[in-house]
Motif scaffolding. Structure first.
Motif, PDB file in Angstrom:
ATOM      1  N   LEU A 250       2.258 -10.359  25.123  1.00 23.34           N
ATOM      2  CA  LEU A 250       3.349 -10.833  25.980  1.00 23.34           C
ATOM      3  C   LEU A 250       3.841 -12.209  25.560  1.00 23.34           C
ATOM      4  O   LEU A 250       5.041 -12.495  25.589  1.00 23.34           O
ATOM      5  CB  LEU A 250       2.897 -10.845  27.438  1.00 23.34           C
ATOM      6  CG  LEU A 250       2.679  -9.458  28.049  1.00 23.34           C
ATOM      7  CD1 LEU A 250       1.971  -9.568  29.387  1.00 23.34           C
ATOM      8  CD2 LEU A 250       4.006  -8.723  28.202  1.00 23.34           C
ATOM      9  N   SER A 251       2.926 -13.080  25.167  1.00 25.30           N
ATOM     10  CA  SER A 251       3.330 -14.406  24.725  1.00 25.30           C
ATOM     11  C   SER A 251       4.180 -14.329  23.462  1.00 25.30           C
ATOM     12  O   SER A 251       5.183 -15.039  23.334  1.00 25.30           O
ATOM     13  CB  SER A 251       2.098 -15.286  24.479  1.00 25.30           C
ATOM     14  OG  SER A 251       2.472 -16.605  24.167  1.00 25.30           O
ATOM     15  N   LYS A 252       3.786 -13.454  22.538  1.00 28.65           N
ATOM     16  CA  LYS A 252       4.597 -13.263  21.331  1.00 28.65           C
ATOM     17  C   LYS A 252       5.950 -12.644  21.678  1.00 28.65           C
ATOM     18  O   LYS A 252       6.979 -13.000  21.095  1.00 28.65           O
ATOM     19  CB  LYS A 252       3.863 -12.371  20.331  1.00 28.65           C
ATOM     20  CG  LYS A 252       2.565 -12.962  19.769  1.00 28.65           C
ATOM     21  CD  LYS A 252       2.795 -14.259  19.017  1.00 28.65           C
ATOM     22  CE  LYS A 252       3.492 -14.057  17.688  1.00 28.65           C
ATOM     23  NZ  LYS A 252       3.639 -15.341  16.939  1.00 28.65           N
ATOM     24  N   SER A 253       5.967 -11.746  22.660  1.00 26.13           N
ATOM     25  CA  SER A 253       7.214 -11.105  23.063  1.00 26.13           C
ATOM     26  C   SER A 253       8.207 -12.113  23.625  1.00 26.13           C
ATOM     27  O   SER A 253       9.425 -11.982  23.428  1.00 26.13           O
ATOM     28  CB  SER A 253       6.939 -10.026  24.117  1.00 26.13           C
ATOM     29  OG  SER A 253       6.136  -8.997  23.590  1.00 26.13           O
ATOM     30  N   LEU A 254       7.700 -13.105  24.340  1.00 27.63           N
ATOM     31  CA  LEU A 254       8.590 -14.107  24.930  1.00 27.63           C
ATOM     32  C   LEU A 254       9.351 -14.898  23.869  1.00 27.63           C
ATOM     33  O   LEU A 254      10.414 -15.461  24.144  1.00 27.63           O
ATOM     34  CB  LEU A 254       7.791 -15.069  25.817  1.00 27.63           C
ATOM     35  CG  LEU A 254       7.260 -14.494  27.118  1.00 27.63           C
ATOM     36  CD1 LEU A 254       6.470 -15.547  27.885  1.00 27.63           C
ATOM     37  CD2 LEU A 254       8.381 -13.941  27.995  1.00 27.63           C
TER      38      LEU A 254
END
Length: 390
Positions: A250-254
């Protein structure tokens, strides 16, 4: 956590966990259940919270901390906590802050599982809910009682894409000294920041546009630090924490949220404009269409219109089912916010267990179609939906 030094896109990319001795460029995944201590004093100080450090991954983890910090900066929030799912975030937020005898005032147009919490489970603990229709904000104040603790809304709503005036509701909550909680899942922090309009807490199902590719489940609540502290303590003991791997994803997706959402919204706008002129469509709901009843409110509080388009197909329930059967490449799924365009007919699927009266109370008509517009060439999406409508 709320202070942002850089622009949205920069913070999304450059907010990272502290580098290890290996000096990695991209944050690693911290797949560990627990953390070690240097000595007895280090362990004592950690458990009494004199030291802020990782103890156990149910409490905190570098990947979860990085994800939370990013969302806090995006939303302008003081603090936050990440959960295994969006519904874990919703339940834990209410469970942490409410006591027996407390009261919730909520818009009737909320996610189905949230409605089930309010009507089936919370009453077991003597926590009751009063609903208002999204187009009757003038009646909200009359529902507030001395025991009312929380005013809760989604905007835009699921699945009808209604828009609520967050500024009006924020001021009303402040007037009565109650908590204002907003589900901001459809808009994402890139499009809308409810804290600017008086929200004390903001909830997201990170499973949706935050991930954006249908890979992982996740949820998050951000907002005022003292409230997040209570949510953290409840969650530390009840255990709905987000996994390190999902937090890493999720952090990479942001990092790509802004560019993805821009394209989602561009595609959704074009689809909505096309549907407005279709002979087999009775009406279209999209926040940035001038025909939307809350168009002016949407323009005031949203940067873009989002990726969800709702429309009413002629022929009601049977034509809704027929529409799904005729779809060729768009996906039939209960998820949304994916790179792939997803279509659903709530009356025959996700909300089929409700009576027609209950569905109409939630703004779900028999012919309502919800489209989560993806990142494909929008001409192909329009062609598929057009042939299914023919």
């Amino acid at each position: 956590m709320s202070e942002s030094k850089y622009h949205f896109e920069t913070e999304a990319i450059r907010t990272q966990a502290e580098r290890s001795s290996f000096l990695e460029h991209s944050s690693p995944i911290y797949v560990t259940s627990s953390y070690v201590f240097e000595d007895a004093e280090d362990m004592r100080a950690s458990f009494t919270e004199e030291k802020q450090r990782n103890i156990y991954s149910r409490f905190s983890n570098p990947n979860c901390t990085e994800f939370v910090e990013k969302v806090c900066k995006m939303e302008g929030a003081e603090s936050g906590f990440a959960f295994a799912t969006g519904m874990a975030a919703v339940f834990s937020t209410f469970a942490a802050l409410l006591s027996s005898g407390d009261h919730i005032v909520s818009a009737r147009s909320v996610f189905g599982s949230t409605h089930t919490l309010f009507t089936k489970y919370f009453p077991k603990w003597n926590i009751n809910t009063s609903y208002f229709k999204v187009n009757e904000l003038d009646k909200v104040e009359s529902l507030i009682k001395p025991e009312t603790k929380i005013l809760y809304v989604e905007s835009p709503t699921n699945p009808g894409v209604e828009v609520l005036d967050l500024d009006f509701l924020g001021k009303l909550a402040a007037k009565h000294n109650i908590l204002f909680v907003v589900d901001n899942c459809f808009a994402t922090p890139y499009i809308q920041n409810p804290i600017k309009f008086g929200a004390h807490l903001v909830i997201h199902s990170a499973t949706k546009l935050m991930d954006g590719q249908g890979r992982v489940l996740g949820g998050i609540t951000v907002g005022r630090a003292d409230l997040i502290r209570e949510i953290y303590l409840f969650s530390r003991n009840s255990g709905p924490a987000l996994s390190p791997f999902n937090a890493w994803v999720l952090s990479k997706s942001l990092e790509t949220l802004a560019v993805r959402v821009e394209k989602h919204c561009e595609n959704a706008t074009r689809l909505a404009e096309y549907l407005e002129g279709h002979s087999n469509v009775l009406s279209v709901k999209y926040p940035f269409l001038k025909s939307h009843p809350k168009y002016e409110v949407a323009k005031k509080q949203m940067k873009l219109g989002g990726n969800i388009v709702a429309f009413e197909i002629k022929g009601g329930l049977e034509k809704g089912r027929d529409f799904l059967n005729k779809i060729l490449f768009c996906t039939l799924s209960a998820n949304l916010g994916d790179t792939r365009t997803i279509v659903t007919h709530p009356a025959s699927t996700t909300h089929s267990s409700l009576s027609e009266e209950d569905r109409l109370e939630a703004g779900i008509t028999s012919g309502l179609i919800r489209v989560s517009v993806g990142l494909e060439a929008v001409e192909d999406v329009i062609e598929d939906i057009s042939q299914a409508l023919s």
